[in-house]
Scaffold this active site. Structure first.
Site, mmCIF file in Angstrom:
data_model
loop_
_atom_site.group_PDB
_atom_site.id
_atom_site.type_symbol
_atom_site.label_atom_id
_atom_site.label_comp_id
_atom_site.label_asym_id
_atom_site.label_seq_id
_atom_site.Cartn_x
_atom_site.Cartn_y
_atom_site.Cartn_z
ATOM 1 N N TYR A 30 -2.815 -0.953 10.824
ATOM 2 C CA TYR A 30 -2.636 -1.310 9.418
ATOM 3 C C TYR A 30 -1.392 -0.631 8.839
ATOM 4 O O TYR A 30 -0.583 -1.276 8.158
ATOM 5 C CB TYR A 30 -3.884 -0.896 8.638
ATOM 6 C CG TYR A 30 -3.819 -1.174 7.157
ATOM 7 C CD1 TYR A 30 -4.145 -2.430 6.648
ATOM 8 C CD2 TYR A 30 -3.447 -0.181 6.249
ATOM 9 C CE1 TYR A 30 -4.094 -2.687 5.301
ATOM 10 C CE2 TYR A 30 -3.395 -0.428 4.896
ATOM 11 C CZ TYR A 30 -3.717 -1.680 4.422
ATOM 12 O OH TYR A 30 -3.661 -1.923 3.077
ATOM 13 N N LYS A 36 1.969 -2.437 7.301
ATOM 14 C CA LYS A 36 2.430 -2.239 5.921
ATOM 15 C C LYS A 36 3.865 -1.717 5.889
ATOM 16 O O LYS A 36 4.649 -2.098 5.013
ATOM 17 C CB LYS A 36 1.487 -1.281 5.184
ATOM 18 C CG LYS A 36 0.135 -1.878 4.851
ATOM 19 C CD LYS A 36 0.256 -3.100 3.974
ATOM 20 C CE LYS A 36 -1.096 -3.696 3.623
ATOM 21 N NZ LYS A 36 -0.976 -4.906 2.786
ATOM 22 N N SER A 76 0.850 -1.191 0.000
ATOM 23 C CA SER A 76 0.000 0.000 0.000
ATOM 24 C C SER A 76 0.883 1.237 0.000
ATOM 25 O O SER A 76 2.020 1.206 0.481
ATOM 26 C CB SER A 76 -0.896 -0.004 1.244
ATOM 27 O OG SER A 76 -1.532 1.243 1.429
#
Length: 346
Positions: free
Chosen positions: A155, A159, A142
């Site tokens: 999150y 990542k 991402s």
């Protein structure tokens, strides 16, 4: 054209969203696709789509946060489908909330699925690929691996960790001159069902930060990356490119900008329903659950194509074409100047 060789592909998080679209795209090229996820309803529907597209599907319910389940899944794939050629890590969970409103157990769960799930999947793949000196691992990442945003600390942290882990592994593979490759695909905001089942403590329903892209845009690049794994990473979406480049130039300015806009841009005007499905601990598309599919509820706002993703996939050809155009332009300029000079001399 020569017929493309069928491959054995493993996709985690294959029951919905980008994983679902990616599995379908591999099926369309005739690959055998092992579908790994918790949601049995979603997995069953994904298997039908893979086979309808022309591939062969194998369903394996698994929680990627458990390394033993991941290892058992890899063993089953090789026993039933053959040696794994491509392993794609996609699975994740998240929590939308300020950091101090996320419990330690919730944060641990996000980390175990979203980060350690990639670690366990990569290990299971490498244990089989390294002895054969063949195979490709694609980490679906991402833009948030480079530029974190508020309300998604678990999150974003995962990542960032995936990026660091993958870069370290890639150096090790280069050191041993291995023919096993690992690459990353960095994504923008996607129209996936996660916004219908994510655990949220926001007053309004969560949404991806626009611009939003359809999961098939990501899937095309993932399939391309699997065939061109010597590239370190691929960027999908102009917003990814702009975010990554801007963060290199003015990260502190972006911090302040996101502090002002990052809360409102991740919420719609609709109140959040705390009684809705949540997939953090259990699959929202479990055995007796609802199949959410690949798309979320933002179809009307999502883009089905990405010029930047196309350029990323065809970077070499674009570079050659640009170089050729530059040579032609230079030659024409020289010719014009020569002729103009000749008229002046005459």
């Amino acid at each position: 054209m020569a017929r493309r060789r069928s491959r054995v592909v493993v996709v985690t998080g294959a029951s919905a969203g980008v994983g679902r679209a990616t599995a379908r795209a591999f099926g369309a090229r005739g690959d055998s696709v092992a579908l790994l996820a918790r949601g049995e309803a979603g997995l069953a529907a994904a298997a039908e789509e893979v086979e309808a597209a022309g591939g062969r599907a194998m369903v394996i319910p698994v929680d990627v946060a458990d390394h033993r389940e991941v290892e058992d899944a890899a063993r089953r794939v090789e026993e039933e489908l053959g040696p794994i050629d491509v392993w794609v890590n996609v699975a994740f969970v998240g929590v939308f909330a300020p950091f101090n409103q996320i419990s330690p157990d919730e944060f641990r769960r996000v980390t175990e699925v979203t980060y350690l799930g990639y670690v366990f999947g990569t290990r299971a793949a490498l244990d089989r690929m390294l002895p054969r000196n063949h195979g490709t691992i694609v980490q679906v990442g991402s833009a948030l691996a480079y530029r974190a945003i508020p309300l998604q600390s678990g999150y974003c942290g995962a990542k960032h960790a995936i990026k660091g882990f993958t870069e370290s592994l890639r150096c090790e593979l280069l050191h041993r001159r291995s023919a096993v490759h690992v690459t990353m695909v960095q994504l923008p905001a996607m129209n996936t069902p996660q916004f219908d089942w994510v655990l949220s403590r926001l007053p309004n329903r969560p949404q991806p930060v626009p611009p939003i892209y359809q999961p098939e845009v990501a899937a095309r690049t993932v399939v391309f990356a699997a065939g061109h794994p010597r590239r370190k990473e691929f960027w999908v979406g102009a917003s990814t490119a702009v975010t990554l480049l801007a963060n290199k130039v003015a990260p502190a300015l972006i911090d302040r900008y996101l502090g002002r806009t990052g809360f409102s841009s991740q919420q719609t005007d609709e109140p959040y329903d705390p009684g809705g499905p949540v997939n953090l601990w259990e699959a929202a598309d479990g055995k007796d659950g609802h199949d959410f599919g690949a798309h979320g509820r933002f179809d009307s706002r999502a883009r089905a194509t990405s010029a930047e993703a196309w350029l990323s996939r065809h970077r070499e050809a674009v570079t050659v074409a640009a170089f050729g155009a530059g040579l032609v332009a230079g030659a024409l300029t020289a010719l014009v100047r020569t002729r103009a000079g000749g008229r002046i001399t005459a």
